[in-house]
Design a protein around this motif. Structure first.
Motif, PDB file in Angstrom:
ATOM      1  N   LEU A   1       0.837  -1.189   0.000  1.00  0.00           N
ATOM      2  CA  LEU A   1       0.000   0.000   0.000  1.00  0.00           C
ATOM      3  C   LEU A   1       0.869   1.235   0.000  1.00  0.00           C
ATOM      4  CD1 LEU A   1      -2.672  -1.079   2.653  1.00  0.00           C
ATOM      5  CD2 LEU A   1      -2.841  -1.210   0.162  1.00  0.00           C
ATOM      6  N   ILE A   2       0.575   2.155  -0.927  1.00  0.00           N
ATOM      7  CA  ILE A   2       1.300   3.422  -1.001  1.00  0.00           C
ATOM      8  C   ILE A   2       0.300   4.532  -0.699  1.00  0.00           C
ATOM      9  CG2 ILE A   2       2.646   4.973  -2.470  1.00  0.00           C
ATOM     10  CD1 ILE A   2       3.477   2.536  -4.110  1.00  0.00           C
ATOM     11  N   PRO A   3       0.429   5.226   0.433  1.00  0.00           N
ATOM     12  CA  PRO A   3      -0.536   6.269   0.804  1.00  0.00           C
ATOM     13  C   PRO A   3      -0.636   7.350  -0.268  1.00  0.00           C
ATOM     14  CG  PRO A   3       0.928   5.745   2.637  1.00  0.00           C
ATOM     15  CD  PRO A   3       1.491   5.057   1.432  1.00  0.00           C
ATOM     16  N   ASP A   4      -1.876   7.829  -0.503  1.00  0.00           N
ATOM     17  CA  ASP A   4      -2.117   8.902  -1.472  1.00  0.00           C
ATOM     18  C   ASP A   4      -1.429   8.631  -2.813  1.00  0.00           C
ATOM     19  OD1 ASP A   4      -3.596  10.375   0.414  1.00  0.00           O
ATOM     20  OD2 ASP A   4      -1.738  11.170   1.272  1.00  0.00           O
ATOM     21  N   ASN A   5      -1.665   7.430  -3.327  1.00  0.00           N
ATOM     22  CA  ASN A   5      -1.010   7.026  -4.576  1.00  0.00           C
ATOM     23  C   ASN A   5      -1.748   7.636  -5.773  1.00  0.00           C
ATOM     24  OD1 ASN A   5       0.402   5.772  -6.589  1.00  0.00           O
ATOM     25  ND2 ASN A   5       0.260   3.728  -5.725  1.00  0.00           N
ATOM     26  N   LYS A   6      -1.481   8.919  -6.031  1.00  0.00           N
ATOM     27  CA  LYS A   6      -2.173   9.640  -7.102  1.00  0.00           C
ATOM     28  C   LYS A   6      -1.923   9.043  -8.486  1.00  0.00           C
ATOM     29  CE  LYS A   6      -4.068  12.578  -4.339  1.00  0.00           C
ATOM     30  NZ  LYS A   6      -5.520  12.474  -4.058  1.00  0.00           N
ATOM     31  N   PRO A   7      -0.684   8.626  -8.809  1.00  0.00           N
ATOM     32  CA  PRO A   7      -0.478   8.041 -10.144  1.00  0.00           C
ATOM     33  C   PRO A   7      -1.376   6.847 -10.426  1.00  0.00           C
ATOM     34  CG  PRO A   7       1.631   8.570  -9.145  1.00  0.00           C
ATOM     35  CD  PRO A   7       0.591   8.767  -8.087  1.00  0.00           C
ATOM     36  N   ILE A   8      -1.532   5.963  -9.449  1.00  0.00           N
ATOM     37  CA  ILE A   8      -2.380   4.794  -9.660  1.00  0.00           C
ATOM     38  C   ILE A   8      -3.847   5.216  -9.764  1.00  0.00           C
ATOM     39  CG2 ILE A   8      -3.339   2.777  -8.483  1.00  0.00           C
ATOM     40  CD1 ILE A   8      -0.844   2.214 -10.058  1.00  0.00           C
ATOM     41  N   GLU A   9      -4.242   6.252  -9.023  1.00  0.00           N
ATOM     42  CA  GLU A   9      -5.606   6.763  -9.144  1.00  0.00           C
ATOM     43  C   GLU A   9      -5.859   7.269 -10.565  1.00  0.00           C
ATOM     44  OE1 GLU A   9      -6.599   9.674  -6.244  1.00  0.00           O
ATOM     45  OE2 GLU A   9      -5.968   8.437  -4.538  1.00  0.00           O
ATOM     46  N   ILE A  10      -4.872   7.963 -11.138  1.00  0.00           N
ATOM     47  CA  ILE A  10      -5.011   8.486 -12.500  1.00  0.00           C
ATOM     48  C   ILE A  10      -5.104   7.332 -13.499  1.00  0.00           C
ATOM     49  CG2 ILE A  10      -3.847   9.786 -14.330  1.00  0.00           C
ATOM     50  CD1 ILE A  10      -2.643  11.555 -12.135  1.00  0.00           C
ATOM     51  N   ILE A  11      -4.204   6.342 -13.364  1.00  0.00           N
ATOM     52  CA  ILE A  11      -4.208   5.187 -14.260  1.00  0.00           C
ATOM     53  C   ILE A  11      -5.544   4.448 -14.159  1.00  0.00           C
ATOM     54  CG2 ILE A  11      -3.165   2.924 -14.684  1.00  0.00           C
ATOM     55  CD1 ILE A  11      -0.487   4.212 -13.737  1.00  0.00           C
ATOM     56  N   THR A  12      -6.035   4.278 -12.927  1.00  0.00           N
ATOM     57  CA  THR A  12      -7.327   3.609 -12.711  1.00  0.00           C
ATOM     58  C   THR A  12      -8.441   4.349 -13.428  1.00  0.00           C
ATOM     59  OG1 THR A  12      -6.608   2.804 -10.544  1.00  0.00           O
ATOM     60  CG2 THR A  12      -8.979   2.824 -10.973  1.00  0.00           C
ATOM     61  N   ASN A  13      -8.470   5.679 -13.274  1.00  0.00           N
ATOM     62  CA  ASN A  13      -9.540   6.473 -13.887  1.00  0.00           C
ATOM     63  C   ASN A  13      -9.488   6.423 -15.417  1.00  0.00           C
ATOM     64  OD1 ASN A  13     -10.615   7.250 -11.421  1.00  0.00           O
ATOM     65  ND2 ASN A  13      -9.361   9.096 -11.278  1.00  0.00           N
ATOM     66  N   ILE A  14      -8.283   6.414 -15.987  1.00  0.00           N
ATOM     67  CA  ILE A  14      -8.159   6.335 -17.449  1.00  0.00           C
ATOM     68  C   ILE A  14      -8.673   4.990 -17.947  1.00  0.00           C
ATOM     69  CG2 ILE A  14      -6.554   6.326 -19.402  1.00  0.00           C
ATOM     70  CD1 ILE A  14      -4.701   8.110 -17.729  1.00  0.00           C
ATOM     71  N   LEU A  15      -8.262   3.913 -17.290  1.00  0.00           N
ATOM     72  CA  LEU A  15      -8.705   2.585 -17.704  1.00  0.00           C
ATOM     73  C   LEU A  15     -10.206   2.420 -17.537  1.00  0.00           C
ATOM     74  CD1 LEU A  15      -5.816   0.418 -16.147  1.00  0.00           C
ATOM     75  CD2 LEU A  15      -6.179   0.942 -18.574  1.00  0.00           C
ATOM     76  N   LYS A  16     -10.778   3.013 -16.488  1.00  0.00           N
ATOM     77  CA  LYS A  16     -12.234   2.959 -16.290  1.00  0.00           C
ATOM     78  C   LYS A  16     -12.945   3.789 -17.337  1.00  0.00           C
ATOM     79  CE  LYS A  16     -13.923   3.300 -12.120  1.00  0.00           C
ATOM     80  NZ  LYS A  16     -14.137   3.804 -10.738  1.00  0.00           N
ATOM     81  N   GLN A  17     -12.393   4.955 -17.628  1.00  0.00           N
ATOM     82  CA  GLN A  17     -13.006   5.867 -18.604  1.00  0.00           C
ATOM     83  C   GLN A  17     -13.153   5.192 -19.964  1.00  0.00           C
ATOM     84  OE1 GLN A  17     -10.818   9.524 -19.107  1.00  0.00           O
ATOM     85  NE2 GLN A  17     -11.853  10.021 -21.009  1.00  0.00           N
ATOM     86  N   HIS A  18     -12.166   4.391 -20.325  1.00  0.00           N
ATOM     87  CA  HIS A  18     -12.191   3.721 -21.627  1.00  0.00           C
ATOM     88  C   HIS A  18     -12.711   2.288 -21.529  1.00  0.00           C
ATOM     89  CE1 HIS A  18     -10.285   7.019 -23.747  1.00  0.00           C
ATOM     90  NE2 HIS A  18      -9.479   7.160 -22.713  1.00  0.00           N
ATOM     91  N   ASP A  19     -13.360   1.985 -20.398  1.00  0.00           N
ATOM     92  CA  ASP A  19     -14.065   0.714 -20.206  1.00  0.00           C
ATOM     93  C   ASP A  19     -13.138  -0.498 -20.327  1.00  0.00           C
ATOM     94  OD1 ASP A  19     -16.324  -0.595 -19.483  1.00  0.00           O
ATOM     95  OD2 ASP A  19     -17.186  -0.715 -21.477  1.00  0.00           O
ATOM     96  N   ILE A  20     -11.875  -0.348 -19.927  1.00  0.00           N
ATOM     97  CA  ILE A  20     -10.954  -1.478 -19.914  1.00  0.00           C
ATOM     98  C   ILE A  20     -11.127  -2.272 -18.629  1.00  0.00           C
ATOM     99  CG2 ILE A  20      -8.504  -2.162 -19.969  1.00  0.00           C
ATOM    100  CD1 ILE A  20      -9.593  -1.072 -22.600  1.00  0.00           C
ATOM    101  N   ILE A  21     -11.429  -1.586 -17.532  1.00  0.00           N
ATOM    102  CA  ILE A  21     -11.716  -2.262 -16.266  1.00  0.00           C
ATOM    103  C   ILE A  21     -13.090  -1.829 -15.771  1.00  0.00           C
ATOM    104  CG2 ILE A  21      -9.309  -2.469 -15.654  1.00  0.00           C
ATOM    105  CD1 ILE A  21      -9.661  -0.123 -13.748  1.00  0.00           C
TER     106      ILE A  21
END
Length: 342
Positions: A322-342
């Motif tokens: 666990l990495i506290p306040d892991n903003k990069p992973i939040e951004i990657i997650t949102n991009i993948l969700k936005q394009h319906d990959i996850i």
């Protein structure tokens, strides 16, 4: 990039490829979508970007998961809507609960090669205009109609599938796959609803009034075109799916590179943290950093994030970190969700 950064980035790419491979595995396709004897599966050496593109189109061609249905005004006023209302209600019920709509998907669902941008047998309605289509009858019902000589299955429900929504455009016949009225309906209904992802380029392009035959021939040759969609001069640039996806790939990769760089710069701290908290890792002098996908699963009684970080400290052993306040992973997650990959 230095050697460590590149190694971590390669891990991330391979992790995403492994995730997609699982979703396109023949057994998974058979169990989840009843796609038997699937053809056109990506080759084992398919590169990361192409594999990502295939899965992107697959997810948009075959809507899956719980989705809110958005209705066009034109559909609601279409006499065919009232005629087939009971059929449509069954599809809506499945979409609202996240149940499979496999029964209403095209017969050639097993031909995954149609989920590519470059193949001659691609689903051009999807790759050119981003539109998918559903049948109004189940497979069994369609077979009975065909055997009895009835032609009720000549009508299709055209739709635009997004992450959490699906826009029902209209009910039209099979010949309407090149009918610009589909684009005009999206255009007139998408004001104030950016979730539909419709791009109107009326201020940048010169409209061309193309016949359905012209559009069909241009599609076969893989030529993009600007087509007029109404008499007001609104225009749609065909083929925007491809550059839009390339842009998405570049965006995803940019964030993956940034996070790989962060991991490389903080590698010693991550290694020390692992050695302090994971007894089995104390004798290890190196770790391998990866990303994983939670999909609702748990580890050690803790629900995994949609995208999480894990390390390997030996070929067969690893642990989630666990990495506290892991903003990069939040951004990657949102991009993948936005394009319906996850």
């Amino acid at each position: 990039m230095n050697e460590l950064q590149q190694r971590i980035l390669n891990n991330f790419h391979n992790d995403i490829k492994d995730f997609i491979r699982e979703k396109l595995d023949p057994q998974y396709l058979a169990n989840t979508y009843d796609i038997q004897n699937s053809s056109g599966l990506p080759k084992d050496d398919c590169d990361y970007g192409k594999l990502l593109g295939i899965y992107y189109l697959f997810r948009h061609r075959f809507p899956q998961g719980r989705k809110q249905v958005i209705w066009s005004r034109e559909l609601l006023h279409n006499p065919l809507f009232h005629k087939y209302r009971k059929n449509i209600n069954k599809i809506v019920a499945a979409l609202n609960t996240g149940s499979s709509i496999r029964e209403y998907l095209p017969s050639e669902i097993r031909k995954l090669r149609q989920c590519t941008f470059m193949d001659s047998q691609a689903d051009h309605l999807l790759t050119e205009w981003g539109i998918t289509h559903l049948h109004l009858f189940t497979r069994a019902e369609r077979e009975k109609l065909e055997q009895s000589g009835q032609n009720d299955d000549k009508f299709l429900l055209y739709a635009l599938s997004c992450k959490d929504n699906i826009f029902f455009i209209d009910i039209q016949d099979h010949c309407s796959m090149t009918n610009t009225s589909l684009l005009n309906i999206i255009n007139t209904n998408s004001a104030g609803n950016p979730l539909l992802g419709f791009i109107n380029r009326s201020n940048q392009l010169t409209p061309q009034h193309l016949s359905q035959s012209d559009i069909r021939n241009l599609r076969k040759m893989g030529i993009g075109f600007a087509v007029a969609i109404n008499e007001e001069g609104d225009t749609f640039m065909s083929g925007l799916q491809k550059p839009a996806w390339w842009h998405a790939c570049a965006y995803i990769d940019e964030e993956l590179k940034a996070f790989a760089d962060w991991c490389a710069r903080n590698y010693d701290s991550l290694l020390k943290e692992a050695q302090n908290h994971i007894p089995e890792c104390r004798n290890s002098d190196s770790i391998d950093i990866h990303i994983g996908f939670g999909e609702g699963r748990s580890a050690c009684n803790t629900k995994l994030d949609e995208v999480f970080i894990f390390i390997k400290y030996s070929p067969n052993d690893g642990a989630v970190i666990l990495i506290p306040d892991n903003k990069p992973i939040e951004i990657i997650t949102n991009i993948l969700k936005q394009h319906d990959i996850i």
